[in-house]
Design an enzyme around this catalytic site. Structure first.
Site, PDB file in Angstrom:
ATOM      1  N   GLY A  76       0.447  -0.909   0.100  1.00 13.22           N
ATOM      2  CA  GLY A  76      -0.032  -0.054  -0.236  1.00 13.22           C
ATOM      3  C   GLY A  76       0.555   1.086  -0.240  1.00 13.22           C
ATOM      4  CB  THR A 245      11.214 -10.247 -11.520  1.00  9.60           C
ATOM      5  OG1 THR A 245      11.776 -10.004 -12.624  1.00  9.60           O
ATOM      6  CG2 THR A 245      10.230 -11.143 -11.391  1.00  9.60           C
ATOM      7  CB  CYS A 335       1.994   2.905   9.647  1.00 14.31           C
ATOM      8  SG  CYS A 335       1.515   1.137   8.931  1.00 14.31           S
TER       9      CYS A 335
END
Length: 395
Positions: A76, A245, A335
């Site tokens: 995110g 990738t 967070c």
């Protein structure tokens, strides 16, 4: 602590268990199906096909017009940074960014950096006591100097929803004045039926681990005619929008999680039952502790989240005590949990310091059971009682 079936897990806004169906879908791509999607041999084609299938599933969760509008990222935070970067590249001469005072640190901190290092004016729109955005203030700030408006769809601490009508009004103003519009939908995915193609919005960010997918798989929806500029360069992956990738196992897991999340939000009986669980939990606390405050109770909220203020206790102490009892809860955003003090969300809402410091957030998911929630409530009331017996604040 290893979380097992005995743990009463009520911290789903921080992260969720990986669903069994998701793990099953991922396993082949962690073992035998190891191809790079850019390779031309059979294993590469198999990986590319799996990537395309996951992209289609995520596009349906977004309510996008085309799978090509979906960009896979590492999470995110990268999705949000990519949206901010693209908006700056789109209108490089504009120097105002409009956000709100209750955004996630993944939005606020990069904007603070741009303000300090790149000369941007970052304006935080106010919210009221229930966490509702001041739409008129936002509209007044969207002019020819505004590069970006970035807002949460659902607040991660309180579950308060910014109504579609408000988002449409703000989005229309952005289009009229040439500003980009980004939505942080981390807490909306799997909880609200998203129809981003019908919104006047340019970019929308989500993350799989918020809806029973794996960590390390973020997604950014980019409107097909938006002039997106890549944050990462060095390869043609993701239609030249994100070099590197692709993390095929995580993306496959995100695709399967998106399918399950969409099925849930489309099931009115299932979403209604989750709301009843949350409402029953709040009622139980209010009956036992009438001085409890439900933050954001006057605004529309997602069914899975409740933020409760308990005067006279420390929320941090309550979380620690609950952990000893086997209950996983939080005070707010994971967070910012290492930063002591009043939640910036609750401070912006005008919640008194004592009540803010005594806040607990319980976040449910579609895997939450009535029996587990009942037991968690019993233990939470016990913990609050113990802490209040030691506190001089209520003497």
């Amino acid at each position: 602590m290893i979380v097992d079936a005995s743990t009463l897990y009520l911290d789903n806004n921080a992260t969720t268990f990986v669903a069994a169906e998701v793990l099953e879908a991922m396993l082949p791509f962690l073992q035998s199906s190891c191809g790079n999607p850019s390779s031309q041999h059979g294993l590469g084609t198999e990986a590319a096909d799996a990537l395309a299938s996951a992209r289609s599933s995520v596009a349906r969760l977004f309510g996008a017009r085309s799978p090509r509008e979906v960009l896979f990222t590492s999470g995110g935070t990268e999705s949000i940074h990519s949206a901010i970067h693209a908006s700056r590249a789109h209108t490089p001469k504009r120097k105002r960014i409009v956000t709100s005072a209750v955004e996630h640190p993944a939005v606020l901190e990069p904007l603070e950096f741009l303000q300090a290092e790149a000369g941007y004016e970052v304006v935080q729109v106010e919210v009221d006591r229930d966490g509702r955005l001041n739409v008129d203030q936002a509209l007044a700030l969207i002019d020819e100097d505004c590069a970006l408006v970035t807002l949460q769809w659902v607040n991660n601490e309180t579950g308060v929803i910014t109504p579609e009508e408000s988002l449409r009004t703000i989005g229309a103003a952005c289009r009229d004045r040439g500003a980009s519009f980004h939505l942080d939908a981390m807490q909306a995915a799997g909880k609200l039926l998203m129809k981003v193609a019908e919104f006047p919005v340019d970019m929308v960010s989500i993350s799989a681990h918020k809806f029973h997918g794996p960590k390390g798989s973020g997604m950014l929806w980019v409107r097909s005619d938006y002039p997106f500029t890549a944050l990462f360069r060095g390869g043609p992956q993701e239609l030249d929008r994100r070099a590197g990738t692709e993390n095929v196992p995580a993306i496959v897991g995100a695709g399967r999680a998106a399918e399950l999340a969409l099925a849930f939000v489309q099931d009115e009986a299932a979403t209604g039952a989750l709301g009843e669980l949350r409402d029953g939990l709040e009622k139980r606390f209010l009956q036992a502790l009438p001085d409890t405050e439900i933050h954001g109770s006057g605004a529309p909220r997602v069914a899975s989240t409740t933020s409760l203020g308990f005067p006279g206790i420390s929320g941090d102490s309550a979380v620690a005590l609950l952990a000893e009892y086997g209950v996983a809860a939080s005070t707010g955003s994971a967070c910012s949990s290492s930063t002591r003090g009043v939640s910036h969300v609750l401070a912006a809402m005008g919640v008194e310091e004592d009540l803010a410091l005594g806040t607990l957030r319980f976040s449910l998911s579609r895997l939450t059971t009535p029996a587990g929630l009942d037991r968690a409530a019993e233990l939470a009331l016990k913990a609050i009682g113990q802490l209040r017996s030691l506190s001089p604040l209520l003497d």
